[in-house]
Design an enzyme around this catalytic site. Structure first.
Site, PDB file in Angstrom:
ATOM      1  N   GLU A  24      36.393  46.177  29.480  1.00 20.47           N
ATOM      2  CA  GLU A  24      36.329  45.936  30.924  1.00 20.47           C
ATOM      3  C   GLU A  24      37.626  46.339  31.623  1.00 20.47           C
ATOM      4  O   GLU A  24      38.291  45.514  32.252  1.00 20.47           O
ATOM      5  CB  GLU A  24      36.013  44.456  31.177  1.00 20.47           C
ATOM      6  CG  GLU A  24      34.690  44.016  30.571  1.00 20.47           C
ATOM      7  CD  GLU A  24      34.542  42.504  30.491  1.00 20.47           C
ATOM      8  OE1 GLU A  24      35.519  41.790  30.824  1.00 20.47           O
ATOM      9  OE2 GLU A  24      33.465  42.042  30.082  1.00 20.47           O
ATOM     10  N   PRO A  25      38.028  47.605  31.547  1.00 21.15           N
ATOM     11  CA  PRO A  25      39.237  48.028  32.252  1.00 21.15           C
ATOM     12  C   PRO A  25      39.023  48.035  33.759  1.00 21.15           C
ATOM     13  O   PRO A  25      37.938  48.364  34.245  1.00 21.15           O
ATOM     14  CB  PRO A  25      39.465  49.450  31.726  1.00 21.15           C
ATOM     15  CG  PRO A  25      38.090  49.941  31.403  1.00 21.15           C
ATOM     16  CD  PRO A  25      37.363  48.731  30.872  1.00 21.15           C
ATOM     17  N   GLY A  26      40.057  47.675  34.495  1.00 19.07           N
ATOM     18  CA  GLY A  26      40.007  47.741  35.955  1.00 19.07           C
ATOM     19  C   GLY A  26      41.214  48.485  36.474  1.00 19.07           C
ATOM     20  O   GLY A  26      41.150  49.656  36.839  1.00 19.07           O
ATOM     21  N   ARG A  27      42.355  47.795  36.465  1.00 17.03           N
ATOM     22  CA  ARG A  27      43.618  48.373  36.925  1.00 17.03           C
ATOM     23  C   ARG A  27      43.901  49.724  36.256  1.00 17.03           C
ATOM     24  O   ARG A  27      44.369  50.670  36.897  1.00 17.03           O
ATOM     25  CB  ARG A  27      44.744  47.388  36.603  1.00 17.03           C
ATOM     26  CG  ARG A  27      46.118  47.792  37.089  1.00 17.03           C
ATOM     27  CD  ARG A  27      47.194  46.966  36.406  1.00 17.03           C
ATOM     28  NE  ARG A  27      46.895  45.550  36.348  1.00 17.03           N
ATOM     29  CZ  ARG A  27      47.284  44.647  37.252  1.00 17.03           C
ATOM     30  NH1 ARG A  27      48.002  45.020  38.283  1.00 17.03           N
ATOM     31  NH2 ARG A  27      46.976  43.372  37.114  1.00 17.03           N
TER      32      ARG A  27
ATOM     33  N   ARG B 187      49.985  42.104  46.716  1.00 19.84           N
ATOM     34  CA  ARG B 187      50.649  41.967  45.421  1.00 19.84           C
ATOM     35  C   ARG B 187      52.152  41.663  45.515  1.00 19.84           C
ATOM     36  O   ARG B 187      52.648  40.813  44.768  1.00 19.84           O
ATOM     37  CB  ARG B 187      50.408  43.205  44.570  1.00 19.84           C
ATOM     38  CG  ARG B 187      48.945  43.412  44.185  1.00 19.84           C
ATOM     39  CD  ARG B 187      48.760  44.560  43.203  1.00 19.84           C
ATOM     40  NE  ARG B 187      49.303  44.210  41.901  1.00 19.84           N
ATOM     41  CZ  ARG B 187      50.433  44.687  41.409  1.00 19.84           C
ATOM     42  NH1 ARG B 187      51.173  45.530  42.108  1.00 19.84           N
ATOM     43  NH2 ARG B 187      50.849  44.311  40.209  1.00 19.84           N
TER      44      ARG B 187
ATOM     45  N   TYR C 209      52.962  38.291  43.694  1.00 22.07           N
ATOM     46  CA  TYR C 209      53.523  38.432  42.358  1.00 22.07           C
ATOM     47  C   TYR C 209      54.949  38.970  42.331  1.00 22.07           C
ATOM     48  O   TYR C 209      55.483  39.230  41.249  1.00 22.07           O
ATOM     49  CB  TYR C 209      52.692  39.428  41.525  1.00 22.07           C
ATOM     50  CG  TYR C 209      51.229  39.165  41.415  1.00 22.07           C
ATOM     51  CD1 TYR C 209      50.730  37.933  41.024  1.00 22.07           C
ATOM     52  CD2 TYR C 209      50.315  40.175  41.677  1.00 22.07           C
ATOM     53  CE1 TYR C 209      49.380  37.715  40.905  1.00 22.07           C
ATOM     54  CE2 TYR C 209      48.953  39.977  41.554  1.00 22.07           C
ATOM     55  CZ  TYR C 209      48.476  38.737  41.171  1.00 22.07           C
ATOM     56  OH  TYR C 209      47.140  38.532  41.051  1.00 22.07           O
TER      57      TYR C 209
ATOM     58  N   CYS D 176      53.688  37.219  60.566  1.00 24.22           N
ATOM     59  CA  CYS D 176      54.634  36.129  60.826  1.00 24.22           C
ATOM     60  C   CYS D 176      54.863  35.290  59.573  1.00 24.22           C
ATOM     61  O   CYS D 176      54.548  34.094  59.532  1.00 24.22           O
ATOM     62  CB  CYS D 176      54.115  35.240  61.955  1.00 24.22           C
ATOM     63  SG  CYS D 176      54.850  35.638  63.528  1.00 24.22           S
ATOM     64  N   GLU D 177      55.384  35.908  58.539  1.00 19.01           N
ATOM     65  CA  GLU D 177      55.717  35.247  57.283  1.00 19.01           C
ATOM     66  C   GLU D 177      56.936  35.963  56.700  1.00 19.01           C
ATOM     67  O   GLU D 177      56.953  37.196  56.620  1.00 19.01           O
ATOM     68  CB  GLU D 177      54.577  35.353  56.263  1.00 19.01           C
ATOM     69  CG  GLU D 177      53.269  34.716  56.677  1.00 19.01           C
ATOM     70  CD  GLU D 177      53.213  33.239  56.374  1.00 19.01           C
ATOM     71  OE1 GLU D 177      54.159  32.722  55.752  1.00 19.01           O
ATOM     72  OE2 GLU D 177      52.213  32.612  56.763  1.00 19.01           O
TER      73      GLU D 177
ATOM     74  N   TYR E  81      43.663  45.998  43.130  1.00 21.28           N
ATOM     75  CA  TYR E  81      44.051  44.725  43.757  1.00 21.28           C
ATOM     76  C   TYR E  81      44.806  44.951  45.070  1.00 21.28           C
ATOM     77  O   TYR E  81      45.680  44.184  45.428  1.00 21.28           O
ATOM     78  CB  TYR E  81      44.865  43.862  42.789  1.00 21.28           C
ATOM     79  CG  TYR E  81      44.140  43.635  41.493  1.00 21.28           C
ATOM     80  CD1 TYR E  81      43.048  42.770  41.432  1.00 21.28           C
ATOM     81  CD2 TYR E  81      44.503  44.313  40.326  1.00 21.28           C
ATOM     82  CE1 TYR E  81      42.351  42.589  40.251  1.00 21.28           C
ATOM     83  CE2 TYR E  81      43.807  44.133  39.142  1.00 21.28           C
ATOM     84  CZ  TYR E  81      42.737  43.260  39.113  1.00 21.28           C
ATOM     85  OH  TYR E  81      42.042  43.077  37.943  1.00 21.28           O
TER      86      TYR E  81
END
Length: 421
Positions: free
Chosen positions: A275-278, A314, A318, A346-347, A375
């Site tokens: 199940e590869p994604g990235r 991301r 992370y 505004c963060e 992602y």
């Protein structure tokens, strides 16, 4: 490898100038390269074939669920790994055959399980005893025995970021290793369940093959135990997780990963589901943004882009690294100065890079965030009432918008005001 290169001083996506797309679509936007998607899938599947593995690759939609991206893989022979009814519907809309769809995830609802059973997908990866009982009831009521694998948590440290590790005993995923045999025996006794395999996934963005080997050896031990107890274990779902280079990482080549599978599990006669994604989409995508202002602060310079944390989560989530480059190729001897690249939200967390060494970039210039195909758009939101950004797919010298930017009217139309207001 990717297909985003400077040609005559301008960044191109395959044969299309990125600036040309920006002029027609506006910024920010995501751009994906078909050639890169195809190459990554081909390299991965060839490595499996050359290792002599009987494998089915099921693209993990959570990395990038765009229907055009999923269809690109489906036409190459990929299945789909989904974790919600929405993703299952996207896989079906993209043309993924039901017999190549696996449903994973720790919190499947009764409605989601019912939908999956009704569609007759290949397999459900069950993650708890309550889910097992709920699924059996749903399937038995329809006179069906649903093919399942129990997701086993092997208690292996993937050595990756704490927020994306999934194979340790303190994580929420899967059946505890020491209880797996007991739960398999329970599954066998349920009327709506057909046990066909074992599932295992230890985390994402792994750059070392050794944790995979450790997990696969535990899977091997479990296969032996279950077969000795009369179970017909014929599928091994090994998840995904092989990393990609964002900065200085050197993840193993798919051939090394395939060899680890072959060495540990290759003689068991099982169908291998991966199940590869990235791995397939990460380097196939960029986020393109325009610099709104260059702000000289008291202690540093800020490049304020029109992309924000709601578009690419991301770095905020992370502290992830994305290479940032101007669309116009800088001179080789251009000076580089440290700047903070930030968005307009505004963060304080709306920061893509701190003190990143970049060539001169001025207001109005286009910049790209590389390795944004995984992602990126998948995790985007409308925070600060910012429209979701468009997604563009490039093939050779053509491009198409595969998700349009909603208008503010579209966004406001989703709200309603009660009668008392």
């Amino acid at each position: 490898m990717n297909h985003f290169d400077y040609v005559n001083g301008q960044l191109q996506a395959e044969q299309v100038p990125v600036a040309e797309i920006a002029a027609q679509v506006g910024t920010p936007f995501y751009c994906y390269s078909t050639a890169t998607l195809v190459r990554h899938y081909t390299v991965f599947t060839q490595a499996l074939a050359e290792a002599g593995l009987d494998a089915q690759v099921c693209f993990a939609l959570k990395a990038n669920p765009n229907v055009a991206v999923v269809r690109t893989f489906a036409q190459l022979g990929a299945g789909a790994d989904v974790v919600s009814e929405g993703e299952l519907r996207r896989a079906l809309a993209a043309g993924v055959p039901v017999d190549r769809i696996v449903f994973s995830g720790v919190g499947k609802t009764e409605a989601e399980l019912t939908f999956a059973v009704a569609k007759g997908i290949m397999q459900i990866n069950v993650e708890s005893e309550p889910e097992l009982e709920a699924l059996s009831k749903i399937a038995a009521a329809r006179g069906i025995r649903m093919p399942i694998a129990l997701r086993v948590n092997p208690d292996v440290d993937a050595g990756t970021h704490a927020k994306i590790t999934t194979g340790k005993k303190e994580n929420k995923f899967g059946i505890e290793w020491t209880r797996a045999h007991e739960v398999y025996n329970k599954a066998r006794a349920l009327p709506g369940i057909e046990v066909v395999g074992i599932a295992c996934h230890i985390g994402s963005q792994l750059t070392d093959v050794e944790p995979f080997r450790q997990a696969f050896l535990r899977v091997r031990d479990l296969v032996a135990m279950l077969r000795a107890d009369g179970f017909d274990i014929r599928r091994l779902d090994l998840g995904g997780g092989l990393g990609i280079p964002y900065e200085s990482e050197e993840p193993p080549h798919p051939a090394v990963y395939a060899k680890a599978i072959k060495d540990t599990l290759g003689d068991l006669g099982c169908k291998i589901v991966l199940e590869p994604g990235r791995l397939l989409v990460g380097n196939a995508g960029i986020l393109v943004s325009r610099v709104v202002y260059v702000k000289e602060g008291a202690t540093r310079t800020f490049l304020i882009a029109d992309a924000a944390m709601n578009d690419l989560m991301r770095p905020a989530l992370y502290e992830a690294h994305h290479t940032i480059e101007p669309v116009i190729e800088p001179a080789k001897d251009a000076p580089r100065l440290p700047v903070d690249v930030v968005g307009p939200v505004c963060e304080t967390g709306d920061t893509f890079a701190k003190q990143r060494s970049l060539p001169p970039i001025k207001a109005g210039d286009l910049i790209v965030f590389r390795t944004a195909g995984a992602y990126g758009a998948a995790m985007s939101s409308t925070y600060n009432t910012r429209p979701l950004v468009p997604e563009v797919l490039v093939k050779d010298d053509s491009f198409a918008v595969v998700r349009a930017r909603p208008s503010f009217d579209d966004m406001l139309a989703l709200d309603s005001v009660p009668d008392w207001l």
